[in-house]
Design an enzyme around this catalytic site. Structure first.
Site, PDB file in Angstrom:
ATOM      1  N   ASP A  40      44.171  35.508  39.589  1.00 46.95           N
ATOM      2  CA  ASP A  40      44.323  36.535  40.608  1.00 46.95           C
ATOM      3  C   ASP A  40      43.396  37.709  40.302  1.00 46.95           C
ATOM      4  O   ASP A  40      43.024  37.935  39.140  1.00 46.95           O
ATOM      5  CB  ASP A  40      45.767  37.041  40.646  1.00 46.95           C
ATOM      6  CG  ASP A  40      46.737  35.984  41.158  1.00 46.95           C
ATOM      7  OD1 ASP A  40      46.311  35.093  41.913  1.00 46.95           O
ATOM      8  OD2 ASP A  40      47.938  36.062  40.807  1.00 46.95           O
ATOM      9  N   TYR A  68      48.933  32.937  28.159  1.00 41.44           N
ATOM     10  CA  TYR A  68      48.806  34.217  28.845  1.00 41.44           C
ATOM     11  C   TYR A  68      49.537  35.308  28.068  1.00 41.44           C
ATOM     12  O   TYR A  68      50.560  35.052  27.425  1.00 41.44           O
ATOM     13  CB  TYR A  68      49.451  34.160  30.238  1.00 41.44           C
ATOM     14  CG  TYR A  68      48.808  33.216  31.210  1.00 41.44           C
ATOM     15  CD1 TYR A  68      47.805  33.643  32.078  1.00 41.44           C
ATOM     16  CD2 TYR A  68      49.234  31.886  31.311  1.00 41.44           C
ATOM     17  CE1 TYR A  68      47.233  32.773  32.999  1.00 41.44           C
ATOM     18  CE2 TYR A  68      48.670  31.016  32.227  1.00 41.44           C
ATOM     19  CZ  TYR A  68      47.674  31.461  33.068  1.00 41.44           C
ATOM     20  OH  TYR A  68      47.115  30.605  33.979  1.00 41.44           O
ATOM     21  N   ASP A  82      53.710  41.173  41.963  1.00 44.48           N
ATOM     22  CA  ASP A  82      52.815  41.874  41.033  1.00 44.48           C
ATOM     23  C   ASP A  82      52.614  43.313  41.497  1.00 44.48           C
ATOM     24  O   ASP A  82      53.206  43.761  42.499  1.00 44.48           O
ATOM     25  CB  ASP A  82      51.489  41.140  40.863  1.00 44.48           C
ATOM     26  CG  ASP A  82      50.689  41.033  42.158  1.00 44.48           C
ATOM     27  OD1 ASP A  82      50.951  41.798  43.115  1.00 44.48           O
ATOM     28  OD2 ASP A  82      49.789  40.175  42.228  1.00 44.48           O
ATOM     29  N   ARG A 174      53.501  35.372  37.648  1.00 44.18           N
ATOM     30  CA  ARG A 174      54.101  36.324  38.599  1.00 44.18           C
ATOM     31  C   ARG A 174      55.528  35.927  38.938  1.00 44.18           C
ATOM     32  O   ARG A 174      56.421  36.769  39.035  1.00 44.18           O
ATOM     33  CB  ARG A 174      53.273  36.370  39.885  1.00 44.18           C
ATOM     34  CG  ARG A 174      52.040  37.228  39.796  1.00 44.18           C
ATOM     35  CD  ARG A 174      51.399  37.367  41.157  1.00 44.18           C
ATOM     36  NE  ARG A 174      50.770  36.139  41.621  1.00 44.18           N
ATOM     37  CZ  ARG A 174      50.688  35.764  42.900  1.00 44.18           C
ATOM     38  NH1 ARG A 174      51.251  36.508  43.837  1.00 44.18           N
ATOM     39  NH2 ARG A 174      50.069  34.661  43.237  1.00 44.18           N
TER      40      ARG A 174
END
Length: 308
Positions: A40, A68, A82, A174
């Site tokens: 993203d 991540y 988000d 997310r």
């Protein structure tokens, strides 16, 4: 020979993965350029950009586990899950204690299905869900199988939670952030995200856009290319004699009892292997046909850099 290989790019915040691909396509002059797993605009970190024949192995690269580091802000849930979204719920983040937080993270790590965010590239009737959502049309997405190896709590300074997640294909961090807020009853959204690894591709070796553009300007960018089989170590390898290599390059299957496949005896139907020639060149990906007991070429590369 057509330029081919993989660039491990450290995508900066605020731009799309497609923009990075477009930049590489323009500066390299290579027409066929793609990426193996989007990030993203909010997210940073490892973005695998594939050039030439490497585009054809992107589907295998997307199977690799990913790591991540994310920051979740508790107390506010958003429509996009988000920081770019609009608030849809606010709760009391100060009431969350670390024991409850750890229990919620442990439960999330055990889940086997996940509903993708409505604002995502998942297609509904051929149209990306985010386009329908932004047009005000109702979007219902089905749960998808997910694979989460671990979720580690790195720090907790309310309302901020820093986590590290190692997961498989199709896992949305997310959604994890939103689910965490729901479990804790206070709401939450993803405030920051950095992808630190995709299989053997690590953030420590990733190339910043500034360094990449400088390498293009200096004419040294090809030295940054990794061979197209660099990330395929999760697929077993077979080494072919010259005649077998010729057969594969012409699309002919090989008998499962061939010497090249001795280490792969007992392969299951549909299993894949990497095939290499006598000179170490990467020939392609073969797939086992259990019924016929044949290894059939799935993808063959006419020219490829030697495996390193």
């Amino acid at each position: 020979m057509t330029l081919q290989g993989i660039l491990n790019v450290d995508k900066p915040q605020g731009i799309t993965s497609f923009r990075v691909v477009s930049l590489v396509r323009r500066l390299s002059g290579v027409r066929k350029v793609g990426h193996a797993g989007t990030l993203d605009p909010l997210a940073t970190g490892v973005l695998l950009v594939c050039l030439g024949h490497a585009v054809r192995v992107s589907e295998y690269l997307m199977e690799l586990p990913k790591t991540y580091r994310g920051t979740v802000r508790l107390g506010v849930a958003t429509d996009t899950f988000d920081a770019d979204g609009e608030p849809v719920f606010e709760g009391d983040a100060e009431s969350v204690d670390e024991a409850a937080l750890r229990a919620a993270l442990a439960a999330l790590a055990q889940q086997e299905e996940q509903v993708p965010p409505v604002y995502s590239a998942v297609k509904v009737g051929g149209t990306p869900a985010h386009r329908l959502a932004r047009a005000g049309r109702p979007v219902t997405l089905r749960p998808r199988r997910t694979s989460i190896e671990r979720i580690d709590l790195l720090s907790f300074q309310p309302p901020l939670v820093e986590i590290e997640v190692r997961c498989g294909k199709g896992t949305y961090i997310r959604t994890l952030a939103d689910d965490l807020g729901r479990r804790l009853g206070c709401g939450g959204h993803l405030a920051a995200l950095r992808r630190t690894a995709v299989g053997p591709f690590d953030i420590e070796e990733a190339i910043s856009l500034e360094r990449l553009e400088a390498a293009f300007a200096d004419g040294a960018w090809q030295e940054l290319l990794l061979p197209l089989d660099y990330g395929l170590g999760h697929i077993p390898a077979a080494y072919l004699e010259m005649e077998a290599e010729k057969d594969v390059r012409h699309g002919c299957p090989l008998a499962g009892e061939s010497p090249a496949f001795q280490r792969l005896q007992g392969a299951e139907d549909g299993q894949r292997c990497r095939a290499y020639g006598e000179d170490g060149s990467f020939v392609g990906i073969l797939r086992y046909d259990g019924g016929a007991r044949l290894w059939r070429p799935q993808k063959v590369f006419i020219t490829a850099r030697p495996n390193v």
